[in-house]
Design a protein around this motif. Structure first.
Motif, short mmCIF file in Angstrom:
data_model
loop_
_atom_site.label_atom_id
_atom_site.label_comp_id
_atom_site.label_asym_id
_atom_site.label_seq_id
_atom_site.Cartn_x
_atom_site.Cartn_y
_atom_site.Cartn_z
N PRO A 80 5.63 10.28 -6.89
CA PRO A 80 5.91 9.30 -5.84
C PRO A 80 4.66 9.09 -4.99
O PRO A 80 3.99 10.04 -4.59
N VAL A 81 4.34 7.83 -4.73
CA VAL A 81 3.18 7.47 -3.90
C VAL A 81 3.69 6.76 -2.66
O VAL A 81 4.32 5.70 -2.75
N LEU A 82 3.45 7.35 -1.49
CA LEU A 82 3.86 6.77 -0.22
C LEU A 82 2.69 6.04 0.41
O LEU A 82 1.63 6.64 0.64
N CYS A 83 2.86 4.75 0.67
CA CYS A 83 1.82 3.96 1.32
C CYS A 83 2.08 3.99 2.82
O CYS A 83 2.70 3.08 3.38
N LEU A 84 1.61 5.07 3.46
CA LEU A 84 1.77 5.23 4.91
C LEU A 84 0.59 4.51 5.55
O LEU A 84 -0.32 5.11 6.12
N GLN A 85 0.60 3.18 5.42
CA GLN A 85 -0.55 2.34 5.75
C GLN A 85 -0.08 1.01 6.33
O GLN A 85 1.02 0.54 6.03
N ASN A 86 -0.94 0.41 7.13
CA ASN A 86 -0.69 -0.95 7.59
C ASN A 86 -1.07 -1.94 6.49
O ASN A 86 -1.74 -1.60 5.51
N GLY A 87 -0.65 -3.20 6.68
CA GLY A 87 -0.90 -4.21 5.66
C GLY A 87 0.19 -4.20 4.60
O GLY A 87 1.09 -3.34 4.60
N VAL A 88 0.10 -5.17 3.68
CA VAL A 88 1.15 -5.32 2.66
C VAL A 88 0.58 -5.35 1.24
O VAL A 88 1.31 -5.63 0.30
N ALA A 89 -0.72 -5.05 1.08
CA ALA A 89 -1.34 -5.13 -0.24
C ALA A 89 -1.41 -3.78 -0.93
O ALA A 89 -1.64 -3.72 -2.15
N ASN A 90 -1.25 -2.68 -0.19
CA ASN A 90 -1.43 -1.36 -0.79
C ASN A 90 -0.37 -1.04 -1.83
O ASN A 90 -0.66 -0.44 -2.88
N GLU A 91 0.88 -1.43 -1.55
CA GLU A 91 1.96 -1.11 -2.48
C GLU A 91 1.75 -1.79 -3.83
O GLU A 91 1.97 -1.17 -4.89
N ARG A 92 1.34 -3.04 -3.81
CA ARG A 92 1.10 -3.75 -5.07
C ARG A 92 -0.03 -3.09 -5.86
O ARG A 92 0.06 -2.95 -7.09
N ALA A 93 -1.08 -2.67 -5.15
CA ALA A 93 -2.19 -1.99 -5.83
C ALA A 93 -1.72 -0.68 -6.44
O ALA A 93 -2.09 -0.33 -7.57
N ALA A 94 -0.90 0.08 -5.71
CA ALA A 94 -0.41 1.36 -6.21
C ALA A 94 0.50 1.17 -7.41
O ALA A 94 0.52 2.00 -8.34
N LEU A 95 1.27 0.08 -7.41
CA LEU A 95 2.22 -0.16 -8.50
C LEU A 95 1.52 -0.43 -9.83
O LEU A 95 2.11 -0.28 -10.89
N ARG A 96 0.26 -0.81 -9.79
CA ARG A 96 -0.50 -0.97 -11.03
C ARG A 96 -0.75 0.38 -11.71
O ARG A 96 -0.96 0.45 -12.93
N GLN A 97 -0.74 1.46 -10.91
CA GLN A 97 -1.07 2.78 -11.44
C GLN A 97 0.13 3.71 -11.53
O GLN A 97 0.15 4.61 -12.39
N PHE A 98 1.11 3.53 -10.65
CA PHE A 98 2.25 4.45 -10.57
C PHE A 98 3.55 3.66 -10.51
O PHE A 98 3.63 2.61 -9.86
N ALA A 99 4.59 4.20 -11.14
CA ALA A 99 5.88 3.51 -11.20
C ALA A 99 6.69 3.69 -9.92
O ALA A 99 7.50 2.83 -9.56
N ASN A 100 6.49 4.82 -9.23
CA ASN A 100 7.32 5.16 -8.07
C ASN A 100 6.52 5.02 -6.79
O ASN A 100 5.90 5.97 -6.32
N VAL A 101 6.53 3.81 -6.25
CA VAL A 101 5.74 3.49 -5.05
C VAL A 101 6.68 3.19 -3.90
O VAL A 101 7.68 2.48 -4.07
#
Length: 304
Positions: A80-101
């Motif tokens: 599981p990758v948690l995007c504890l970040q501002n903005g809305v682009a990090n999740e999409r970037a993480a989903l390219r590498q990991f299924a559980n974002v």
């Protein structure tokens, strides 16, 4: 999380990493000062990843790809990758590498100006960290993660519509850049903030993006934070102000105001104020300018 009994490994860089390894991580809050002796590594691939580990991304948007690439090479693909970040682009970037974002809606008044020191300004609840799977829905992992955050003292709920809340936070973060340029208490900064949000609202409407309403956001925040003095540390500005103050050389405006500029170009909506503040604050970061070098009126006079 560590104080609540969870096993935590920190990933840090530069002087911050050196200070944590040498002196521990200093956590200052209205409830006092603690020094935490925690394992810390200089890169994600320096940790031996195991099944059951959770990756928490807490870097700014411009550093996300540099973390994800080495992480994908060493962490199990189901991590599981948690995007504890501002903005809305990090999740999409993480989903390219990991299924559980999982996106995290960050309500966290904190300051990091000195290596090895983090100041939390609210107590007893340090902040709110609602989360949910990206792009939507709720699963058992989200519920488990939210429960773990509550054990650590945060307000946290598993949400099926987490991105609606992250877009609402994006609107709030559009003022980060002008706050950094002018200083958090500059006279007239509210006029600039209103202009930036007005452009963004038009863009999000044109793009058909659903955003949590101001009333919903106010209801979630009601009674959540209790800002109190922290001995020896005045509360300054937000994350972009802190980046300029530390002289990091970069800020995340491309992933805040730049997100609005990108959507505006895609949907034919002009965003001159967001584009201008994005360019100016990036130049200020490169030049290592200090906050307060611009006034809100001077900025408004430059907007095409």
């Amino acid at each position: 999380m560590a104080l609540a009994g969870h096993e935590v490994v920190l990933v840090a860089r530069g002087a911050h990493l050196d200070a944590i390894r040498r002196d521990g991580l200093a956590l200052h809050s209205p409830e006092g000062r603690r020094t935490l002796r925690l394992p810390a590594v200089g890169a994600v691939d320096a940790h031996e990843w195991r099944a059951g580990d959770v990756a928490v991304l807490a870097v700014k948007g411009m550093d996300t790809d540099g973390v994800l690439r080495p992480l994908a090479a060493v962490a199990p693909p189901e991590t599981p990758v948690l995007c504890l970040q501002n903005g809305v682009a990090n999740e999409r970037a993480a989903l390219r590498q990991f299924a559980n974002v999982y996106g995290v809606h960050v309500i966290l008044p904190a300051t990091h100006l000195a290596p090895g020191v983090v100041v939390a300004h609210s107590a007893p609840t340090p902040g709110g960290l609602d989360l949910g799977p990206y792009p939507g829905g709720v699963d058992e992992t989200a519920r488990t993660l939210a429960a773990g955050l509550r054990e650590a003292g945060f307000a946290s709920e598993a949400r099926a519509d987490i991105m609606r809340w992250k877009y609402a936070k994006l609107l709030m973060n559009l003022g980060n850049a002008i706050q950094a340029l002018c200083g958090p208490d500059a006279d007239g900064i509210d006029k600039v903030d209103a202009l930036l949000r007005a452009e963004a609202t038009a863009v999000l409407d044109a793009a058909g993006i659903d955003v949590a309403s101001p009333a919903e956001d106010a209801a979630r925040r009601a009674g959540l934070l209790t800002i109190k003095p922290v001995d020896g540390t005045a509360r300054g500005g937000g994350s972009t102000w802190q980046s300029l103050t530390r002289g990091t050389g970069s800020v995340e405006a491309d992933y805040l105001n730049g997100e609005i500029v990108l959507l505006g170009r895609l949907h034919g909506v002009p965003t001159p104020a967001n584009e201008l503040v994005r360019r100016i604050v990036n130049r200020a970061a490169r030049d290592q300018a200090r906050p307060g070098a611009l006034t809100p009126d001077a900025f408004l006079a430059m907007v095409p």
